[in-house]
Write a protein that holds these residues in place. Structure first.
Motif, short mmCIF file in Angstrom:
data_model
loop_
_atom_site.label_atom_id
_atom_site.label_comp_id
_atom_site.label_asym_id
_atom_site.label_seq_id
_atom_site.Cartn_x
_atom_site.Cartn_y
_atom_site.Cartn_z
N LYS A 146 24.26 3.30 -9.03
CA LYS A 146 24.28 2.25 -9.63
C LYS A 146 23.18 1.39 -9.28
O LYS A 146 22.73 1.47 -7.91
N ALA A 147 22.74 0.23 -9.90
CA ALA A 147 21.67 -0.57 -9.45
C ALA A 147 22.17 -2.08 -9.55
O ALA A 147 23.05 -2.27 -10.83
N ASP A 150 0.86 -1.16 -0.04
CA ASP A 150 0.10 -0.12 -0.09
C ASP A 150 0.72 1.38 0.05
O ASP A 150 0.33 2.46 0.57
N ARG A 151 2.01 1.16 -0.57
CA ARG A 151 2.92 2.38 -0.62
C ARG A 151 3.50 2.67 -1.91
O ARG A 151 3.70 1.85 -2.85
N SER A 152 3.90 3.74 -2.39
CA SER A 152 4.23 4.12 -3.55
C SER A 152 6.06 3.86 -3.39
O SER A 152 6.53 3.64 -2.40
N LEU A 153 6.57 3.55 -4.63
CA LEU A 153 7.96 3.09 -4.62
C LEU A 153 8.81 4.29 -5.02
O LEU A 153 8.50 4.91 -6.10
N ILE A 154 9.75 5.08 -4.04
CA ILE A 154 10.07 6.39 -4.45
C ILE A 154 11.70 5.97 -4.12
O ILE A 154 12.09 5.76 -2.99
N LEU A 155 12.27 6.29 -5.17
CA LEU A 155 13.75 6.26 -5.00
C LEU A 155 14.62 7.55 -5.42
O LEU A 155 14.28 7.75 -6.62
N GLY A 156 15.57 7.97 -4.65
CA GLY A 156 16.06 9.38 -5.53
C GLY A 156 15.19 10.36 -6.02
O GLY A 156 15.53 11.17 -6.50
N GLY A 157 14.05 10.18 -4.98
CA GLY A 157 13.05 11.51 -5.10
C GLY A 157 12.01 11.08 -6.41
O GLY A 157 11.15 11.92 -6.61
N VAL A 158 12.27 10.01 -7.04
CA VAL A 158 11.61 9.57 -8.15
C VAL A 158 10.73 8.66 -7.84
O VAL A 158 10.90 7.31 -7.33
N LYS A 159 9.31 8.70 -8.23
CA LYS A 159 8.08 7.73 -8.11
C LYS A 159 8.45 6.69 -9.14
O LYS A 159 7.94 7.19 -10.38
N ILE A 160 8.48 5.38 -8.88
CA ILE A 160 8.81 4.29 -9.80
C ILE A 160 7.64 3.76 -10.09
O ILE A 160 7.26 2.72 -8.87
N PRO A 161 7.07 3.09 -11.10
CA PRO A 161 5.93 2.17 -11.11
C PRO A 161 6.21 0.97 -10.74
O PRO A 161 7.52 0.34 -11.25
N HIS A 162 5.54 0.55 -9.69
CA HIS A 162 5.82 -0.80 -9.19
C HIS A 162 4.70 -1.28 -8.21
O HIS A 162 3.90 -0.45 -7.89
N GLU A 163 4.30 -2.65 -8.34
CA GLU A 163 3.21 -2.96 -7.36
C GLU A 163 3.27 -2.88 -5.96
O GLU A 163 2.40 -2.94 -5.34
N VAL A 164 4.66 -2.72 -5.30
CA VAL A 164 4.75 -2.43 -4.14
C VAL A 164 5.54 -1.31 -3.85
O VAL A 164 6.33 -0.80 -4.76
N GLY A 165 5.62 -0.83 -2.65
CA GLY A 165 6.60 0.29 -2.14
C GLY A 165 7.31 0.15 -0.73
O GLY A 165 7.11 -0.89 -0.37
N VAL A 205 21.73 1.00 -5.33
CA VAL A 205 20.56 0.54 -4.96
C VAL A 205 20.35 -0.93 -5.36
O VAL A 205 20.80 -1.18 -6.47
N VAL A 206 20.08 -1.84 -4.33
CA VAL A 206 20.10 -3.00 -4.41
C VAL A 206 18.62 -3.55 -4.33
O VAL A 206 17.97 -3.31 -3.24
N ALA A 207 18.13 -3.94 -5.56
CA ALA A 207 16.80 -4.56 -5.49
C ALA A 207 16.76 -5.57 -6.78
O ALA A 207 17.34 -5.45 -7.85
N GLU A 208 15.66 -6.66 -6.39
CA GLU A 208 15.51 -7.55 -7.56
C GLU A 208 14.72 -6.90 -8.62
O GLU A 208 14.89 -7.39 -9.62
N ARG A 209 13.64 -6.22 -8.29
CA ARG A 209 12.66 -5.60 -9.07
C ARG A 209 12.42 -4.32 -8.75
O ARG A 209 12.26 -4.13 -7.24
N PRO A 210 11.71 -3.28 -9.06
CA PRO A 210 11.75 -3.36 -10.94
C PRO A 210 13.07 -2.97 -11.43
O PRO A 210 14.11 -2.76 -10.66
#
Length: 160
Positions: free
Chosen positions: A133-134, A18-33, A101-106
């Motif tokens: 870097k990601a 139920d949250r937005s995914l925000i990284l580096g101030g950018v809202k990134i489309p993803h099903e979870v946050g 940034v370490v993330a499997e997705r997105p």
């Protein structure tokens, strides 16, 4: 007085539906946050901790404690601007930032330039002073199981 200082930072937050995914101030489309007291922007938080650490000023929890309601849902870029002012008021400026940034997705590669531009703008830097870097965690640990996202940052400060 030393003319340069280095600080490192780390942050991790868990992913929730139920949250937005925000990284580096950018809202990134993803099903979870990311879940947290503020917007839970792990990249910006790691950078702030690195900035503060370089001057032995503690961590972001000292300045923006989760127990303080005024920071609930806060935009981390606003907090970053306050940390930048804190270091500038002490006679320091950022030389450069290197972060991961370490993330499997997105997949984050399509968003990195926008993140660099946002962070550079807030910090009055050129985008080429902000490295982002990601990577993935190769399915290992909580990040690999997509339970969370983490970020690491190193910041070089120079005396003005």
């Amino acid at each position: 007085m030393t003319n340069i200082r280095i600080g490192n930072g780390y942050d991790i937050h868990r992913l929730v539906s139920d949250r937005s995914l925000i990284l580096g101030g950018v809202k990134i489309p993803h099903e979870v946050g990311l879940f947290g007291h503020s917007d839970a922007d792990v990249l910006t938080h790691a950078i702030m901790d690195a900035m503060l650490g370089a001057l032995s000023l503690g961590d972001i929890g000292h300045y923006f404690p989760p127990s303080d309601a005024q920071w609930a849902g806060a935009d981390s870029l606003i907090l970053l601007a306050q940390v930048d002012k804190l270091i500038r008021d002490r006679g320091w400026q950022i030389g450069n930032i290197d972060s991961v940034v370490v993330a499997e997705r997105p997949k984050l590669k399509p968003h990195i330039d926008k993140m660099r531009d946002k962070l550079a703008g807030v910090l009055h830097l050129s985008p080429n002073q902000v490295g982002i870097k990601a990577t993935t965690n190769e399915k290992l640990g909580p990040v690999g199981r997509e339970e969370g996202i983490c970020a690491y940052a190193v910041v070089l400060l120079m005396a003005e």
